[in-house]
Scaffold this motif. Structure first.
Motif, PDB file in Angstrom:
ATOM      1  N   THR A 148      -0.706  -2.539  -3.247  1.00 60.18           N
ATOM      2  CA  THR A 148      -0.945  -1.400  -4.142  1.00 60.18           C
ATOM      3  C   THR A 148      -2.437  -1.102  -4.215  1.00 60.18           C
ATOM      4  N   LYS A 149      -2.733   0.099  -4.651  1.00 54.78           N
ATOM      5  CA  LYS A 149      -4.129   0.497  -4.835  1.00 54.78           C
ATOM      6  C   LYS A 149      -4.788  -0.381  -5.896  1.00 54.78           C
ATOM      7  N   PRO A 167      -2.731   5.176   3.493  1.00 54.24           N
ATOM      8  CA  PRO A 167      -2.200   5.525   2.174  1.00 54.24           C
ATOM      9  C   PRO A 167      -0.731   5.948   2.283  1.00 54.24           C
ATOM     10  N   ASP A 214       0.818   5.316  -4.670  1.00 52.24           N
ATOM     11  CA  ASP A 214      -0.357   4.432  -4.663  1.00 52.24           C
ATOM     12  C   ASP A 214      -0.134   3.118  -3.922  1.00 52.24           C
ATOM     13  N   TYR A 238      -0.361   1.087  -0.186  1.00 53.60           N
ATOM     14  CA  TYR A 238      -1.143   1.125   1.060  1.00 53.60           C
ATOM     15  C   TYR A 238      -0.559   0.140   2.047  1.00 53.60           C
TER      16      TYR A 238
END
Length: 117
Positions: free
Chosen positions: A69-70, A105, A109, A111
């Protein structure tokens, strides 16, 4: 003939006529002072790239990729402003790379982290 002096400390110079510094210490000090600004910028950018690389490398990859996750990236201190190159696939997806490790991406959100072969 005027007395020659070291450009850094002002000590009297003995020896070669084209001598500018009294020692290696003064020569290094002068050159470090001369190049301080440009080297500082490069050093800071390289440190940020190295940190981003270590963060991407900290995720265990399975078959050359993984998902995160971001927020996990940000919590580790990842800076999305610093990358070394981009790779756009034929389908139009853009991967952001820090040397041989990159991220794509995804939705919500997430990655995908990949390693270039």
């Amino acid at each position: 003939m005027s007395e020659r002096k070291c450009l850094v400390c002002g000590e009297k110079l003995l020896g070669r006529i084209d001598q500018k510094y009294c020692s290696d210490h003064c020569r290094n000090a002068y050159n470090n002072l001369l190049n301080r600004d440009s080297k500082n910028l490069v050093r800071n950018i390289n440190n940020k790239l190295r940190k981003n690389y270590r963060i991407l490398d900290s995720f265990p990859l399975k078959d050359g990729k993984t998902k995160t996750t971001k927020m996990r990236l940000l919590d580790k201190g990842f800076d999305f402003e610093y990358i070394t190159n981009l790779y756009t696939t034929k389908k139009g997806s853009t991967y952001f790379f820090v040397y041989d490790l990159g991220y794509l991406p995804l939705d919500n959100d997430y990655y995908m982290i990949v390693k270039r072969e």
